[in-house]
Design a protein around this motif. Structure first.
Motif, PDB file in Angstrom:
ATOM      1  N   ASN A  56      83.584 -47.008  -0.178  1.00  0.00           N
ATOM      2  CA  ASN A  56      84.273 -47.328   1.083  1.00  0.00           C
ATOM      3  C   ASN A  56      84.735 -48.794   1.079  1.00  0.00           C
ATOM      4  O   ASN A  56      84.409 -49.545   0.153  1.00  0.00           O
ATOM      5  CB  ASN A  56      83.401 -47.012   2.317  1.00  0.00           C
ATOM      6  CG  ASN A  56      82.132 -47.841   2.382  1.00  0.00           C
ATOM      7  OD1 ASN A  56      82.184 -49.061   2.381  1.00  0.00           O
ATOM      8  ND2 ASN A  56      80.992 -47.163   2.420  1.00  0.00           N
ATOM      9  N   GLY A  57      85.456 -49.166   2.117  1.00  0.00           N
ATOM     10  CA  GLY A  57      86.049 -50.506   2.171  1.00  0.00           C
ATOM     11  C   GLY A  57      85.047 -51.604   2.486  1.00  0.00           C
ATOM     12  O   GLY A  57      85.266 -52.769   2.139  1.00  0.00           O
ATOM     13  N   ALA A  90      83.788 -55.015  10.310  1.00  0.00           N
ATOM     14  CA  ALA A  90      83.315 -54.942   8.915  1.00  0.00           C
ATOM     15  C   ALA A  90      83.616 -56.215   8.126  1.00  0.00           C
ATOM     16  O   ALA A  90      82.854 -56.571   7.225  1.00  0.00           O
ATOM     17  CB  ALA A  90      83.940 -53.739   8.206  1.00  0.00           C
ATOM     18  N   THR A  91      84.707 -56.911   8.442  1.00  0.00           N
ATOM     19  CA  THR A  91      85.052 -58.119   7.693  1.00  0.00           C
ATOM     20  C   THR A  91      83.903 -59.132   7.771  1.00  0.00           C
ATOM     21  O   THR A  91      83.458 -59.661   6.756  1.00  0.00           O
ATOM     22  CB  THR A  91      86.341 -58.762   8.251  1.00  0.00           C
ATOM     23  OG1 THR A  91      87.350 -57.776   8.331  1.00  0.00           O
ATOM     24  CG2 THR A  91      86.814 -59.913   7.383  1.00  0.00           C
ATOM     25  N   VAL A 133      92.231 -61.965   6.478  1.00  0.00           N
ATOM     26  CA  VAL A 133      92.620 -60.556   6.627  1.00  0.00           C
ATOM     27  C   VAL A 133      94.131 -60.505   6.846  1.00  0.00           C
ATOM     28  O   VAL A 133      94.659 -61.274   7.655  1.00  0.00           O
ATOM     29  CB  VAL A 133      91.916 -59.925   7.853  1.00  0.00           C
ATOM     30  CG1 VAL A 133      92.337 -58.470   8.038  1.00  0.00           C
ATOM     31  CG2 VAL A 133      90.403 -60.036   7.728  1.00  0.00           C
ATOM     32  N   ASP A 159      90.689 -59.418   2.772  1.00  0.00           N
ATOM     33  CA  ASP A 159      90.445 -58.082   3.304  1.00  0.00           C
ATOM     34  C   ASP A 159      91.832 -57.494   3.565  1.00  0.00           C
ATOM     35  O   ASP A 159      92.506 -57.859   4.539  1.00  0.00           O
ATOM     36  CB  ASP A 159      89.612 -58.151   4.586  1.00  0.00           C
ATOM     37  CG  ASP A 159      89.285 -56.769   5.144  1.00  0.00           C
ATOM     38  OD1 ASP A 159      89.986 -55.802   4.784  1.00  0.00           O
ATOM     39  OD2 ASP A 159      88.340 -56.665   5.951  1.00  0.00           O
ATOM     40  N   ALA A 161      92.571 -54.275   3.971  1.00  0.00           N
ATOM     41  CA  ALA A 161      92.375 -52.887   4.409  1.00  0.00           C
ATOM     42  C   ALA A 161      93.612 -52.288   5.077  1.00  0.00           C
ATOM     43  O   ALA A 161      93.796 -51.072   5.075  1.00  0.00           O
ATOM     44  CB  ALA A 161      91.174 -52.802   5.359  1.00  0.00           C
ATOM     45  N   LYS A 188      93.043 -44.475   7.803  1.00  0.00           N
ATOM     46  CA  LYS A 188      94.027 -45.396   7.235  1.00  0.00           C
ATOM     47  C   LYS A 188      95.232 -44.598   6.709  1.00  0.00           C
ATOM     48  O   LYS A 188      95.132 -43.385   6.483  1.00  0.00           O
ATOM     49  CB  LYS A 188      93.404 -46.215   6.101  1.00  0.00           C
ATOM     50  CG  LYS A 188      92.076 -46.887   6.442  1.00  0.00           C
ATOM     51  CD  LYS A 188      92.200 -48.040   7.431  1.00  0.00           C
ATOM     52  CE  LYS A 188      91.126 -49.074   7.344  1.00  0.00           C
ATOM     53  NZ  LYS A 188      90.154 -49.225   8.402  1.00  0.00           N
ATOM     54  N   GLY A 195      86.416 -44.083   1.285  1.00  0.00           N
ATOM     55  CA  GLY A 195      86.711 -44.687  -0.004  1.00  0.00           C
ATOM     56  C   GLY A 195      87.253 -46.083   0.168  1.00  0.00           C
ATOM     57  O   GLY A 195      87.502 -46.540   1.291  1.00  0.00           O
ATOM     58  N   TYR A 284     100.013 -49.927  11.915  1.00  0.00           N
ATOM     59  CA  TYR A 284      99.600 -49.994  13.324  1.00  0.00           C
ATOM     60  C   TYR A 284     100.808 -50.371  14.160  1.00  0.00           C
ATOM     61  O   TYR A 284     101.751 -50.975  13.645  1.00  0.00           O
ATOM     62  CB  TYR A 284      98.526 -51.080  13.537  1.00  0.00           C
ATOM     63  CG  TYR A 284      97.237 -50.813  12.804  1.00  0.00           C
ATOM     64  CD1 TYR A 284      96.189 -50.133  13.429  1.00  0.00           C
ATOM     65  CD2 TYR A 284      97.071 -51.206  11.477  1.00  0.00           C
ATOM     66  CE1 TYR A 284      95.006 -49.879  12.754  1.00  0.00           C
ATOM     67  CE2 TYR A 284      95.893 -50.946  10.796  1.00  0.00           C
ATOM     68  CZ  TYR A 284      94.868 -50.283  11.441  1.00  0.00           C
ATOM     69  OH  TYR A 284      93.708 -50.023  10.762  1.00  0.00           O
TER      70      TYR A 284
HETATM   71  C1  LIG Z   1      88.736 -50.079   8.018  1.00  0.00           C
HETATM   72  C2  LIG Z   1      88.447 -51.535   7.766  1.00  0.00           C
HETATM   73  C3  LIG Z   1      87.353 -51.957   6.989  1.00  0.00           C
HETATM   74  C4  LIG Z   1      86.246 -51.041   6.581  1.00  0.00           C
HETATM   75  O1  LIG Z   1      86.577 -50.073   5.713  1.00  0.00           O
HETATM   76  P1  LIG Z   1      85.656 -48.749   5.589  1.00  0.00           P
HETATM   77  O2  LIG Z   1      86.303 -48.019   4.477  1.00  0.00           O
HETATM   78  O3  LIG Z   1      85.713 -48.028   6.896  1.00  0.00           O
HETATM   79  O4  LIG Z   1      84.273 -49.210   5.247  1.00  0.00           O
HETATM   80  C5  LIG Z   1      87.237 -53.316   6.700  1.00  0.00           C
HETATM   81  N1  LIG Z   1      88.102 -54.212   7.168  1.00  0.00           N
HETATM   82  C6  LIG Z   1      89.141 -53.849   7.945  1.00  0.00           C
HETATM   83  C7  LIG Z   1      90.079 -54.917   8.428  1.00  0.00           C
HETATM   84  C8  LIG Z   1      89.331 -52.505   8.294  1.00  0.00           C
HETATM   85  O5  LIG Z   1      90.330 -52.164   9.124  1.00  0.00           O
END
Ligand SMILES: *Cc1c(COP(=O)(O)O)cnc(C)c1O
Length: 363
Positions: A56-57, A90-91, A133, A159, A161, A188, A195, A284
């Motif tokens: 995962n991310g 999460a960041t 980010v 980051d 993501a 996403k 993932g 988004y």
């Molecule tokens: C979705 C997201 C993550 C986390 O990713 P996961 O795959 O859900 O663990 C981290 N940083 C940002 C900015 C996100 O949008």
């Protein structure tokens, strides 16, 4: 009900074809052929070299941190990371989980990314890494950030993501930084159910990370360093391959929705100021409202019509108590209180879009 996001579900027969192969081989995980195929396909699709798939991310952030060694304490005190308060939790929680102190630097009021001009002033003897980010897929001021990192001998982990497929000056944005991390969560634009991935600048970092995500083993029974299990499975890779095959249709549909919103709201609302050297990922559609009250009213008005919206990203991370006590980041707090993300996914039809647009305008 119109949901804010909806996972892309690829053709079922195509997925079944991959599942048949998995059943024939009986190879379910541990760098199987589908994980290897998806790695190659993504490298080509994105225009990057050293890509590693993971579970995962969030793990992608943590493994990138460990691989680059930026979690190692300095002078007996925790390492620090300069990062943005305007992101998904999460960041910053990935940093904290690795024993790194997040040091928040305020955002630019227009791009909503970490304001590069404040980064140098936030560097202390404990600082090891900058973690910006590309928020909503909008490219950061990567040259400025790199200059500060070089001057202070810091690593940079983006980051990314939200930045799947975003180009900067004609090449992948993911090639910036010592590492860039991706999330392939179901919500996403590109996904593998759960993932993620890391794109490393250097081949040796990729090799080290390959061991780290496999318990730190270089070969069976030989453990070279502290590792974790962060591998992607064959079933997740199968989903990824199917989603990638249909990515053009997915992106075209998302772009259509994004452009309809842009036409409807471009004059009426403040929108994110896009980096002029970067392409768009259509991930988004955030609106910046005049006040938090206007945001709450809009959200409620849409909710009663069965339209879901999301306060991405709220609250500003400098105010989240589980991350520790931090100085208030004024622009981030103000911006996070007023941003509302509209539904954006490939299944929205014209009638949905008309309903959403009218709902936002309050007519
Ligand atoms: C979705 C997201 C993550 C986390 O990713 P996961 O795959 O859900 O663990 C981290 N940083 C940002 C900015 C996100 O949008």
């Amino acid at each position: 009900m119109i949901t804010v996001a909806k996972p892309w579900l690829p053709n079922r027969d195509a997925l079944d074809g991959y599942l048949d192969g998995i059943y024939e081989r009986g190879w379910l995980t541990n760098n199987g052929p589908l994980v290897q195929e998806l790695t190659r396909r993504l490298q080509a699709w994105l225009g990057v070299e050293h890509l590693l798939l993971l579970g995962n991310g969030t793990l992608a952030l943590q493994v990138a941190i460990r691989t680059l060694g930026v979690d190692v304490p300095l002078n007996g005190k925790p390492a620090e990371a300069i990062t943005t308060p305007f992101s998904f939790i999460a960041t910053a929680s990935a940093l904290k989980w690795k024993g790194i102190e997040p040091v928040f630097v305020d955002i630019d009021p227009h791009s909503w990314n970490l304001d590069a001009q404040y980064v140098a002033a936030a560097v202390t003897p404990q600082t090891r890494v900058i973690v910006p980010v590309h928020v909503f897929g909008n490219a950061c001021e990567v040259e400025q950030i790199q200059a500060v990192a070089q001057q202070h001998r810091l690593k940079v982990i983006y980051d990314a993501a939200h930045a799947f497929g975003v180009d900067y000056r004609g090449q992948s944005l993911l090639n910036w930084g010592d590492a860039a991390t991706l999330s392939f969560h179901a919500t996403k634009a590109f996904h593998t159910v759960e993932g993620g991935a890391i794109v490393f600048k250097r081949a040796e970092d990729l090799q080290r990370a390959e061991q780290i995500i496999n318990f730190g083993q270089s070969s069976p029974g030989r453990v070279d360093e502290l590792g974790i299990n962060a591998k992607m499975s064959e079933l997740h890779a199968a989903m990824g391959l199917c989603v990638l095959d249909e990515m053009d249709a997915n992106l075209a549909a998302r772009q259509r929705v994004w452009e309809a919103y842009h036409r409807a709201f471009g004059q009426q609302f403040a929108l994110q100021r896009w980096n002029p050297s970067a392409s768009h990922g259509y991930t988004y559609f955030p609106l910046l409202l005049d006040s938090e009250q206007q945001l709450l009213d809009t959200m409620h008005r849409l909710a009663v019509q069965g339209i879901q919206t999301r306060r991405y990203f709220y609250p500003s991370l400098d105010t989240v108590t589980s991350l520790g006590k931090h100085p208030a980041q004024r622009i981030s707090i103000d911006t996070a209180a007023r941003i509302l993300c509209l539904p954006l996914h490939a299944e929205l039809v014209d009638a949905d879009m008309l309903k959403i647009i009218a709902g936002v305008k309050g007519v």
